[in-house]
Design a protein around this motif. Structure first.
Motif, PDB file in Angstrom:
ATOM      1  N   ALA A 144       1.570  -3.660 -11.997  1.00 31.60           N
ATOM      2  CA  ALA A 144       0.731  -3.883 -10.824  1.00 31.60           C
ATOM      3  C   ALA A 144       1.185  -3.079  -9.609  1.00 31.60           C
ATOM      4  N   LEU A 145       2.137  -2.185  -9.812  1.00 31.07           N
ATOM      5  CA  LEU A 145       2.516  -1.295  -8.729  1.00 31.07           C
ATOM      6  C   LEU A 145       2.622   0.120  -9.266  1.00 31.07           C
ATOM      7  N   GLN A 146       2.188   1.049  -8.453  1.00 30.84           N
ATOM      8  CA  GLN A 146       2.414   2.459  -8.774  1.00 30.84           C
ATOM      9  C   GLN A 146       3.474   2.985  -7.809  1.00 30.84           C
ATOM     10  N   CYS A 147       3.082   3.272  -6.568  1.00 31.42           N
ATOM     11  CA  CYS A 147       4.107   3.745  -5.633  1.00 31.42           C
ATOM     12  C   CYS A 147       4.966   2.588  -5.138  1.00 31.42           C
ATOM     13  N   GLY A 148       4.394   1.390  -5.070  1.00 31.20           N
ATOM     14  CA  GLY A 148       5.170   0.203  -4.718  1.00 31.20           C
ATOM     15  C   GLY A 148       5.281  -0.092  -3.228  1.00 31.20           C
ATOM     16  N   ILE A 149       4.698   0.735  -2.370  1.00 37.60           N
ATOM     17  CA  ILE A 149       4.873   0.493  -0.928  1.00 37.60           C
ATOM     18  C   ILE A 149       4.115  -0.758  -0.489  1.00 37.60           C
ATOM     19  N   CYS A 150       3.017  -1.061  -1.167  1.00 35.84           N
ATOM     20  CA  CYS A 150       2.205  -2.227  -0.799  1.00 35.84           C
ATOM     21  C   CYS A 150       2.734  -3.502  -1.425  1.00 35.84           C
ATOM     22  N   THR A 151       3.643  -3.372  -2.400  1.00 36.11           N
ATOM     23  CA  THR A 151       4.026  -4.504  -3.246  1.00 36.11           C
ATOM     24  C   THR A 151       4.637  -5.683  -2.478  1.00 36.11           C
ATOM     25  N   LEU A 171      -3.977  -3.688   1.685  1.00 32.60           N
ATOM     26  CA  LEU A 171      -4.493  -2.446   1.116  1.00 32.60           C
ATOM     27  C   LEU A 171      -3.537  -1.914   0.065  1.00 32.60           C
ATOM     28  N   CYS A 172      -4.096  -1.503  -1.062  1.00 30.78           N
ATOM     29  CA  CYS A 172      -3.362  -0.721  -2.040  1.00 30.78           C
ATOM     30  C   CYS A 172      -4.206   0.503  -2.328  1.00 30.78           C
ATOM     31  N   ARG A 173      -3.611   1.669  -2.192  1.00 32.56           N
ATOM     32  CA  ARG A 173      -4.385   2.881  -2.420  1.00 32.56           C
ATOM     33  C   ARG A 173      -4.173   3.413  -3.835  1.00 32.56           C
ATOM     34  N   CYS A 174      -3.216   2.856  -4.564  1.00 29.34           N
ATOM     35  CA  CYS A 174      -2.870   3.446  -5.865  1.00 29.34           C
ATOM     36  C   CYS A 174      -3.548   2.782  -7.048  1.00 29.34           C
ATOM     37  N   THR A 175      -3.662   1.464  -7.047  1.00 29.42           N
ATOM     38  CA  THR A 175      -3.953   0.752  -8.302  1.00 29.42           C
ATOM     39  C   THR A 175      -5.405   0.391  -8.524  1.00 29.42           C
ATOM     40  N   GLY A 176      -6.233   0.422  -7.477  1.00 30.76           N
ATOM     41  CA  GLY A 176      -7.590  -0.089  -7.632  1.00 30.76           C
ATOM     42  C   GLY A 176      -7.621  -1.600  -7.795  1.00 30.76           C
ATOM     43  N   TYR A 189      -2.787   7.242   1.704  1.00 32.96           N
ATOM     44  CA  TYR A 189      -1.559   6.600   1.217  1.00 32.96           C
ATOM     45  C   TYR A 189      -1.125   5.533   2.211  1.00 32.96           C
ATOM     46  N   VAL A 190      -0.597   4.422   1.682  1.00 30.20           N
ATOM     47  CA  VAL A 190      -0.261   3.304   2.560  1.00 30.20           C
ATOM     48  C   VAL A 190       1.004   3.593   3.383  1.00 30.20           C
ATOM     49  N   GLU A 191       1.874   4.451   2.879  1.00 25.43           N
ATOM     50  CA  GLU A 191       3.083   4.791   3.628  1.00 25.43           C
ATOM     51  C   GLU A 191       2.829   5.986   4.549  1.00 25.43           C
TER      52      GLU A 191
END
Ligand code: FES
Ligand code: FES
Lengths: 749, 156
Positions: free
Chosen positions: B99-106, B136-141, A208-210
């Motif tokens: 284009a975001l799931q968790c949104g931390i990378c957004t 890096l985005c770990r959620c969306t591919g 996870y990025v966070e």
């Protein structure tokens, strides 16, 4: 079910929390700031395995700006209580030991002590001033080595749970489980072809990025307030209560937005330590955040594993027997996902004669935590490669072979339960009929691989409440952490049930003080289970509103109908909004559920690769993920789950791994050296949403989030074989490993 | 060495002065001193892009820039993307494409994509992927992120 049956479900509205997340306004774990807040830092072990002889905190304590230092001595002693963390079960005594090492450190990076100071820099300096004397012990990193008779023992009191019976001698094997059915010898005797292979998979992290982050305040009234990034605030409450030996009602957890979890943010790491520091520092709030290195050192990777699989089939392609041995590294404390791995292994296939032995083994690595379909990727990598080899030997198309052996409704899984209505056949057919599967793939060193995957899914306990506003909107209050769009998928189900527009639902996620009990967002359960709760809310609201309409018209309630958000009686009608504006007594409802009808998920992935024979690099040319999703409430977020799961699976398959030196020290604890896929490493990921409605849910929902990580590694290994003629049996299939394997097989460039 | 330094910058168009310790990164200053928590820390060593901001229009990892280095420079963060209550086209397209799931990378992706479109308004898919490889985005591919950026370029 056709999508036209629904007004809201199946559409793609914007998520309610979207604007906050694209403007930077959403508050994540590390964004919490409280008045008078201190900053905490953890000291971690430089050794893989050592006895702690002494800890001297005097120099740290003396540093100006330091407000408190704690060690394991401050943690109350907890007994052997086993608690269910959602997809993993842990013994609290071990968890306490993991949070702050008691008398031994069991892995490089194991937390030992913590400091709270006026700012993070002082806290970091002070942590470095803590003097720990160690007696270094021999370490063991590999599961099979840890099972050997002369292996260093990690936990002196550990005894093997051997098929339900407690062993009597010291060991690193926490548990041996077995699934067994039929007659293995007769099954293999009936086979025309038998394939037996051994596989290894590396330790990998959720990534996870966070990084983990928490703020805790131990108040003067002994209430403990926690703000943290977690998959489940009630789980944090329970763990805090057990670890600190306080009543759960004393712990109030408010979840922040969460920057990814994938199973790794169910266990607590920082929260109890921050609480102890807060109490000791005069009841000031303490914030703790991990660095990326700490995330890799100290939080849940998933198990590396050794798996041996043997399968037999007749000439016509019928599987006759399957047998396997699975050794999963739990990390420093028991609790690998080997049990789930055993269930996933042969999950897609109808098998009369089957035996799977699983071993949960402790090694000097971080304690494993759940990671998306825990244990499933390892298992499928092994079993699906053996299936691929069988299809090759038999000269049968890989999808045709799977169709022939696929489980259907009423079949029994190797681990026991009978399957409800599932969509594996439909998923295989969709993969077979997809243009990708029949597209020509010209060019050298290119190959196409296919693999299937199974995941159990979960239901679990959920609660939610709702109230009707005078303007006809509805507040939806829920306790399920929203990791990837569940506010939207839940609001959509409520809108559908009420027959009102999606935009009229105002969802919010609250903590332990604001809603009934919820399990965490894990097990692909939120849209299913909290969705059930939300459906119940909708029914209750409609019932109450019909009553109010009946009172309004002064008619018996039985005569009042409601459809598409309109209440009617004998020619009179009133919209939901009109009625909401006339309520004398407000309408608010709550619902709690524990639904059992969660249906398993099946996925089939197709991947084309090109292998660079010089460098061993595997390039992905095309990727298609096909999955039975039950009913896609918000198809864009369902596609996102398939794409994200595939991408994580690609990383696991091709690059990611924990690398240790000969002293058992993790040497790649950064995102440069622990390399996860970037946008450049992947093509677009096509998705096919097969919708075989789950009869256990009012809208046919089945979990979708986990199964997409199950097939990728196997599909890639099978594609690499088609491209090169070499079967990779070890993850990750990194350039170094692939080129070594190609060299050994003398594959020409 | 002075314990704190006064730094004068322009942040999202506003002249901004702040006091910072020489060891503090720009990311730390933005988040902890100025309360601009839109920039995220994913790694603190230049490997994830979650902290990305623009400095005089150039994309930087704010975790690798010292606060004192911002002196006299123009900083743009995610908080400055929407103007007068109107989302930036990239923000809008990220929402529309899921284009975001968790949104931390957004926030980091939005800034990287803005830097790309500012200098190449009509990128190919390969150029988008290349440019975003530092995030890096770990959620969306990445699929929906890449589509959102391409669509934002098309509709500009
Ligand atoms: S936090 Fe700056 S690049 Fe990761
Ligand atoms: S949306 Fe979660 S990391 Fe990108």
């Amino acid at each position: 079910m056709t999508s036209s049956q629904y007004k809201v479900i199946g559409s793609r509205p914007l998520r309610p929390d979207g604007v906050d997340k694209v403007t930077g306004r959403a508050v994540y774990g590390a964004d919490v700031k409280l008045p008078g807040m201190l900053h905490g830092k953890i000291l971690r072990s430089p050794h893989a395995h050592a006895r702690i002889v002494s800890i001297d905190v005097s120099a740290a304590q003396a540093l100006p700006g330091v407000r408190a230092v704690v060690t394991a001595r401050e943690l109350p002693s907890v007994g052997d209580t086993v608690t269910d963390l959602g997809e993993s079960v842990v013994n609290l005594r071990y968890m306490s030991n993991n949070i702050l090492a008691h008398d031994k450190v069991l892995y490089h990076g194991h937390a030992i002590a913590a400091v709270a100071a006026d700012n993070p820099h002082i806290a970091e300096e002070a942590a470095r001033l803590i003097k720990v004397t160690y007696e270094v012990l021999p370490h063991v990193l590999d599961g099979r080595a840890a099972m050997a008779a002369n292996a260093p023992i990690l936990l002196p009191d550990l005894r093997t749970n051997e098929l339900g019976k407690q062993g009597s001698s010291q060991t690193n094997v926490a548990e041996h489980i077995r699934h067994q059915r039929g007659d293995l010898a007769a099954g293999f005797a009936a086979a025309d072809v038998i394939v037996e292979r051994e596989f290894h998979t590396a330790t990998v992290h959720q990534g996870y990025v966070e990084p983990h982050a928490a703020v805790a305040l131990w108040n003067e009234d002994d209430q403990i307030l926690v703000w943290c990034s977690t998959q489940g605030s009630f789980g944090v409450q329970e763990q805090m209560a057990e670890l600190l030996q306080v009543p759960p009602s004393r712990v109030v957890v408010t979840p922040t937005e969460i920057g990814g979890g994938f199973g790794g943010k169910n266990s607590v790491y920082l929260e109890p330590v921050a609480a102890l520091l807060s109490r000791k520092a005069g009841h000031r709030p303490v914030k703790m955040t991990m660095t990326r290195a700490e995330v890799l050192f100290g939080t849940g990777p998933t198990s590396g594993s050794y798996i041996r699989v043997k399968m037999g089939a007749t000439r016509d392609g019928t599987l006759t027997a399957a047998e396997a041995e699975m050794i999963y590294e739990a990390g420093a404390f028991p609790g690998s996902p080997v049990g789930a791995g055993c269930g996933v292994l042969f999950g897609p296939y109808k098998l009369e004669n089957v035996q799977v032995d699983g071993y949960d083994v402790v090694v000097n690595r971080p304690k494993s935590a759940a990671y998306r379909a825990p244990g499933g990727t390892n298992a499928a990598f092994a079993a699906e490669a053996v299936v691929d080899e069988l299809t090759e030997k038999l000269g049968i198309d890989p999808i045709a072979f799977r169709l022939h052996n696929a489980v259907r409704e009423g079949d029994r899984r190797a681990d026991g339960p009978e399957l409800p209505r599932i969509g594996f056949i439909e998923t295989l057919e969709a993969a077979r009929d997809h243009a990708h599967y029949s597209a020509p793939l010209p060019g050298k060193q290119r190959g196409r691989g296919v693999a299937a995957g199974f995941w159990f899914n979960w239901g679990g306990k959920s609660s939610a409440s709702a109230s009707v506003n005078a303007d006809g909107t509805v507040n939806l209050v829920e306790g399920s952490t929203d990791i990837g769009g569940s506010r939207a998928s839940l609001a959509m189900q409520l809108a559908e049930t009420l027959g009102i527009p999606y935009a009229d639902i105002r969802p919010q996620v609250v903590g332990t003080a604001g809603v009934g009990y919820n399990e965490g967002t894990y097990g692909s359960r939120t849209t299913f289970s909290t969705g059930w709760a939300v459906y119940e809310l909708g029914k209750k609201i409609l019932d109450e509103m019909r009553q109010r309409a009946a009172t309004h018209w002064d008619v018996p309630v039985d005569g009042v109908t409601v459809q598409d958000g309109t209440f009617a009686h004998n020619g009179d009608s009133m919209s939901f909004r009109e009625l909401a504006g006339q309520l004398e007594v407000p309408v608010s409802v709550s619902a709690s559920v524990f639904p059992s009808g969660f249906g398993p998920s099946f996925a089939v992935h197709i991947v084309d690769v090109e292998v660079d024979v010089e460098t061993g690099k595997v390039e992905i040319l095309r990727y298609t993920a096909v999955q039975d999703v039950g009913k896609a409430i918000h198809p864009a977020y369902v596609e996102g789950q398939l794409q994200g799961g595939a991408a994580q699976g690609v990383g696991w398959a091709l690059n990611e791994e924990y690398v240790y030196d000969d002293k058992g020290r993790l040497v790649n604890a950064s995102l440069l050296d622990y390399r996860m896929p970037t946008a450049l490493d992947l093509p677009m990921i096509d998705t096919v949403l097969v919708e075989v409605a789950n009869p256990g849910h009012p809208y046919g929902v089945r979990g979708v989030g986990e199964v997409p990580i199950v097939p990728p590694a196997a599909a890639l290994a099978n594609a690499i074989y088609q491209a090169t003629g070499v079967r990779m049996t070890e993850l990750p299939m990194s350039p170094a490993r692939v080129s070594a394997a190609l060299l050994a097989a003398a594959v020409p460039a | 060495m002075k314990s704190r330094v006064i730094v004068s910058t322009t942040i999202n168009g506003e002249p901004t002065e702040f006091l910072c310790e020489p060891r503090q990164s720009l990311l730390e200053v933005l988040r902890d001193v100025l309360g601009l928590t839109g920039a995220k820390e994913g790694c603190n060593n230049g490997n994830c892009g979650a902290c990305n901001v623009l400095m005089d229009g150039v994309l930087v990892n704010s975790c690798l820039v010292l606060g004192v280095e911002a002196e006299s420079h123009r900083i743009e963060t995610v908080e400055g993307l929407a103007v007068n209550g109107k989302l930036h086209p990239l923000q809008q397209k990220f929402l529309e494409h899921a284009a975001l799931q968790c949104g931390i990378c957004t926030p980091g992706f939005l800034l990287s994509a803005k830097a790309l479109l500012d200098h190449n308004p009509d990128p190919s898919e390969a150029e988008v992927r290349h440019w975003l490889a530092g995030n890096l985005c770990r959620c969306t591919g990445y699929d929906k992120i890449v589509r959102a950026v391409l669509d934002a370029a098309d509709s500009a």
